[in-house]
Write an enzyme that holds these catalytic residues in place. Structure first.
Site, PDB file in Angstrom:
ATOM      1  N   CYS A   1     -24.704   3.005 -12.242  1.00 40.29           N
ATOM      2  CA  CYS A   1     -25.110   1.601 -12.166  1.00 40.29           C
ATOM      3  C   CYS A   1     -26.182   1.383 -11.098  1.00 40.29           C
ATOM      4  O   CYS A   1     -27.346   1.625 -11.352  1.00 40.29           O
ATOM      5  CB  CYS A   1     -23.881   0.719 -11.966  1.00 40.29           C
ATOM      6  SG  CYS A   1     -24.217  -0.980 -12.428  1.00 40.29           S
TER       7      CYS A   1
ATOM      8  N   HIS B   1     -20.698   2.341 -16.036  1.00 36.32           N
ATOM      9  CA  HIS B   1     -19.816   3.068 -15.114  1.00 36.32           C
ATOM     10  C   HIS B   1     -18.966   4.059 -15.907  1.00 36.32           C
ATOM     11  O   HIS B   1     -17.885   3.711 -16.377  1.00 36.32           O
ATOM     12  CB  HIS B   1     -18.881   2.089 -14.392  1.00 36.32           C
ATOM     13  CG  HIS B   1     -19.587   1.174 -13.445  1.00 36.32           C
ATOM     14  ND1 HIS B   1     -19.746   1.482 -12.115  1.00 36.32           N
ATOM     15  CD2 HIS B   1     -20.184  -0.020 -13.637  1.00 36.32           C
ATOM     16  CE1 HIS B   1     -20.412   0.505 -11.522  1.00 36.32           C
ATOM     17  NE2 HIS B   1     -20.688  -0.426 -12.428  1.00 36.32           N
TER      18      HIS B   1
ATOM     19  N   GLY C   1       0.810  -1.220   0.000  1.00 32.95           N
ATOM     20  CA  GLY C   1       0.000   0.000   0.000  1.00 32.95           C
ATOM     21  C   GLY C   1       0.839   1.264   0.000  1.00 32.95           C
ATOM     22  O   GLY C   1       0.424   2.306   0.482  1.00 32.95           O
ATOM     23  N   LEU C   2       2.049   1.187  -0.547  1.00 33.49           N
ATOM     24  CA  LEU C   2       2.917   2.368  -0.505  1.00 33.49           C
ATOM     25  C   LEU C   2       2.885   3.168  -1.800  1.00 33.49           C
ATOM     26  O   LEU C   2       3.664   4.099  -1.968  1.00 33.49           O
ATOM     27  CB  LEU C   2       4.352   1.982  -0.098  1.00 33.49           C
ATOM     28  CG  LEU C   2       5.338   1.438  -1.130  1.00 33.49           C
ATOM     29  CD1 LEU C   2       6.690   1.245  -0.487  1.00 33.49           C
ATOM     30  CD2 LEU C   2       4.872   0.143  -1.699  1.00 33.49           C
TER      31      LEU C   2
ATOM     32  N   GLU D   1     -17.128   6.253 -14.960  1.00 32.72           N
ATOM     33  CA  GLU D   1     -15.829   6.544 -14.304  1.00 32.72           C
ATOM     34  C   GLU D   1     -14.683   5.765 -14.953  1.00 32.72           C
ATOM     35  O   GLU D   1     -13.531   6.174 -14.877  1.00 32.72           O
ATOM     36  CB  GLU D   1     -15.897   6.274 -12.798  1.00 32.72           C
ATOM     37  CG  GLU D   1     -16.158   4.843 -12.360  1.00 32.72           C
ATOM     38  CD  GLU D   1     -17.641   4.498 -12.202  1.00 32.72           C
ATOM     39  OE1 GLU D   1     -18.477   5.104 -12.904  1.00 32.72           O
ATOM     40  OE2 GLU D   1     -17.956   3.594 -11.407  1.00 32.72           O
TER      41      GLU D   1
ATOM     42  N   LYS E   1      17.272   1.426   7.166  1.00 34.35           N
ATOM     43  CA  LYS E   1      17.543  -0.003   7.395  1.00 34.35           C
ATOM     44  C   LYS E   1      16.525  -0.927   6.703  1.00 34.35           C
ATOM     45  O   LYS E   1      16.909  -1.895   6.049  1.00 34.35           O
ATOM     46  CB  LYS E   1      17.591  -0.272   8.904  1.00 34.35           C
ATOM     47  CG  LYS E   1      18.212  -1.604   9.278  1.00 34.35           C
ATOM     48  CD  LYS E   1      19.705  -1.655   9.058  1.00 34.35           C
ATOM     49  CE  LYS E   1      20.450  -1.173  10.282  1.00 34.35           C
ATOM     50  NZ  LYS E   1      21.900  -1.088  10.054  1.00 34.35           N
TER      51      LYS E   1
ATOM     52  N   GLY F   1     -26.739   3.223  -8.783  1.00 36.01           N
ATOM     53  CA  GLY F   1     -27.287   4.571  -8.634  1.00 36.01           C
ATOM     54  C   GLY F   1     -28.370   4.872  -9.663  1.00 36.01           C
ATOM     55  O   GLY F   1     -29.208   5.748  -9.466  1.00 36.01           O
TER      56      GLY F   1
HETATM   57  N1  GLN Z   1     -26.157  -4.782  -8.084  1.00 31.20           N
HETATM   58  C1  GLN Z   1     -26.534  -4.217  -9.337  1.00 31.20           C
HETATM   59  C2  GLN Z   1     -26.492  -5.244 -10.454  1.00 31.20           C
HETATM   60  O1  GLN Z   1     -25.854  -6.269 -10.329  1.00 31.20           O
HETATM   61  C3  GLN Z   1     -25.656  -3.043  -9.682  1.00 31.20           C
HETATM   62  C4  GLN Z   1     -24.238  -3.398  -9.933  1.00 31.20           C
HETATM   63  C5  GLN Z   1     -23.298  -2.225  -9.905  1.00 31.20           C
HETATM   64  O2  GLN Z   1     -23.598  -1.179  -9.360  1.00 31.20           O
HETATM   65  N2  GLN Z   1     -22.115  -2.409 -10.453  1.00 31.20           N
HETATM   66  O3  GLN Z   1     -27.090  -5.069 -11.461  1.00 31.20           O
END
Ligand code: GLN
Length: 539
Positions: free
Chosen positions: A384, A513, A13-14, A515, A187, A386
């Protein structure tokens, strides 16, 4: 083929992934092509079955791989599209070799870790080098030198150098700062390098991860004990902004030092655009408050933001584009279930994001937050889960569909507005969970005249998916009748992939997604549109 192996020392984790990505970026700024691989020592075939709160986000590649989150950093820093074969795990390597053994391909031979496992690892590295034709292939080896688990990967790296392939070794190690002594201690890095030497690997460079740059006295000492020239000890102190690291490496002429090891002439770097981007990130003073409402925030006493790293980065890219800086507030949706009056805290936000998720925990809290965003005209971006939850909220509170829900949470609910994708039913029945979701880059058809169309400014885009459930086609008519617009779908229009609300400042939710396709200097349009709405920029 030029290979650069990156190993880790002292602690995990560095920021080995950021160091690796930054080396690749430095080489790209010098006009070379560079690609990156991650080798993970765990037995899981891929990262898809790992818990995000334990292992961080699952990165989805365009070709549908569920990989380590480091691939996200590689793609972001180098602005390339990587495939699933860029993430190798112990599980993949062993299962290939065992399968081959069962088929009789090694008949008569004793199948052994060396050479059979190491050969398979080699094959996978060479495959990436051949298929990408990149000038440089960087291979980050997961874990820390001294672990049992990654020893065969290190052995493979040693053998590749022996085979006269041009190889450079970079060891990224941690140097603790002991506050009581007021001193950085070298060290642990000496010991971890000695461990590497005992495996037959002499690092060409040591990257010193520490709270501050290392002074000359200590560099000389590290050089002497680790058998390495002082100028090849590279600083990597704590910095506020990860995107600064390639520039920091460049200040130390790291790129040319690497080229020299490969006997390649030094080259200048073209870093103007990147410098501009970093400057904006570091210097803007206008701030917007963005609330991310989710559930994977705590593990024990820690907040684990790694589960949402791509969402955070996508927000930063869009903010840089719009010359603002994000003040991200982490909001645990379960709080709204316990203390509904806390919903009013959302009023102070400029925008709300609900990222992807699975299962029932915190879901009612997320739905209340969406209702609040919808009713109070707060910009909303749903990713997704969301999107699915935004549709459930709309069905319950606008269409008045009693008990509307997703069958993921309530299998026999009265109004299943979100239901399993038909072909996923069988998979779930067989409990065949690995790599079986709807995954990777898919075409999204965007409806002209919608906010989504104005945001993307085109009719077809490719975005990355990872889900099993969808908006139930049986409910599309009634949802549309009450005003929800499905502005994105599969090309045949059977699966709805974007939902938006007209008359709202900005309310868009996507089944994919966005992102995963956001890059520094090239923010994803949905994040860009969302940030513009947060700062009240009228498009
Ligand atoms: N759980 C939801 C699905 O499987 C949404 C998945 C997610 O947000 N990546 O469809």
């Amino acid at each position: 083929m030029h290979l650069i192996f990156v190993t880790g020392g002292v602690v995990s984790g560095l920021g080995k992934g950021i160091s690796t990505s930054s080396i690749a970026k430095v080489l790209k700024m010098k006009g070379f092509s560079a690609t990156v691989m991650k080798i993970d020592p765990y037995i899981n075939f891929d990262a898809g079955t790992l818990r995000p709160s334990e292992h961080g986000e699952v990165w989805v590649t365009e070709d549908g791989g569920e990989t380590d989150q480091d691939l996200g950093n590689y793609e972001r820093f180098t602005d390339t599209t990587l495939g699933k074969k860029h993430n190798v795990t112990t599980g993949q390597v062993f299962s290939t070799v065992i399968e081959r053994e069962r088929k009789g391909e090694y008949l008569g031979k004793t199948v052994q870790p060396i050479p059979h496992i190491t050969d398979e690892i080699k094959k996978r590295i060479i495959d990436v080098a051949d298929s990408t034709k990149a000038d440089f292939v960087l291979i980050e080896i997961g874990g820390v030198v001294g672990d049992y688990e990654n020893i065969l990967f290190l052995e493979t790296a040693r053998q590749m150098k022996l085979e006269n392939i041009p190889v450079v070794f970079v060891h990224v190690a941690y140097l603790p700062f002991l506050e009581k002594l007021g001193e950085i201690k070298s060290k642990p890095v000496q010991h971890s390098t000695r461990e590497l030497l005992s495996l037959g690997i002499q690092p060409d460079f040591i990257i010193c991860r520490s709270a501050m740059p290392i002074d000359d006295v200590r560099k000389e000492k590290i050089g002497l004990f680790c058998n390495i020239a002082k100028q090849n000890i590279i600083d990597n102190p704590d910095i506020g902004n990860i995107y600064e690291l390639p520039l920091f490496f460049e200040e130390q002429d790291f790129g040319n030092k690497i080229l020299k090891k490969f006997n390649i002439d030094a080259k200048p770097s073209d870093d103007i655009e990147w410098k501009n981007f970093v400057n904006i990130l570091n210097n803007v003073d206008k701030t917007i408050k963005i609330g991310i409402v989710g559930k994977y925030f705590d593990i024990g006493g820690y907040k684990l933001l790694d589960s949402y790293v791509s969402v955070i980065e996508a927000v930063r890219h869009a903010c840089a584009e719009n010359q603002v800086s994000p003040d991200i507030r982490w909001i645990d949706s379960k709080d709204f279930e316990k203390y509904p009056s806390r919903l009013d805290d959302l009023k102070q936000l400029d925008g709300i994001i609900i990222p992807g998720g699975f299962g029932g925990s915190g879901v009612e809290g997320k739905i209340s937050a969406i209702q609040y965003a919808r009713e109070n005209n707060i910009p909303y971006l749903g990713l997704c889960y969301g999107m699915q939850l935004a549709v459930i909220e709309f069905a319950r509170n606008v269409c008045k569909l009693e008990n509307a829900h997703s069958t993921e949470i309530l299998p026999d609910c009265k109004n299943p507005v979100v239901d399993i994708l038909p072909w996923q039913k069988e998979i779930i029945a067989k409990q065949n969970y690995g790599a079986t979701m709807r995954l990777g880059g898919q075409i999204v058809k965007i409806k002209p005249g919608t906010l989504a169309y104005a945001t993307y400014n085109k009719g077809n885009v490719i975005e990355r998916f990872r889900h099993r459930y969808e908006i139930n086609p049986d409910y599309v008519n009634i949802l549309e009748k009450y005003g929800l617009i499905f502005s994105g779908s599969t090309p045949d229009e059977t699966i709805k992939q974007i939902a938006e609300l007209p008359g709202h400042k900005f309310f868009i939710a996507s089944q994919f997604h966005p992102e995963f396709t956001s890059r520094p200097l090239k923010p994803n349009p949905l994040f860009d549109g969302f940030v513009k709405a947060c700062i009240d920029l009228v498009r």
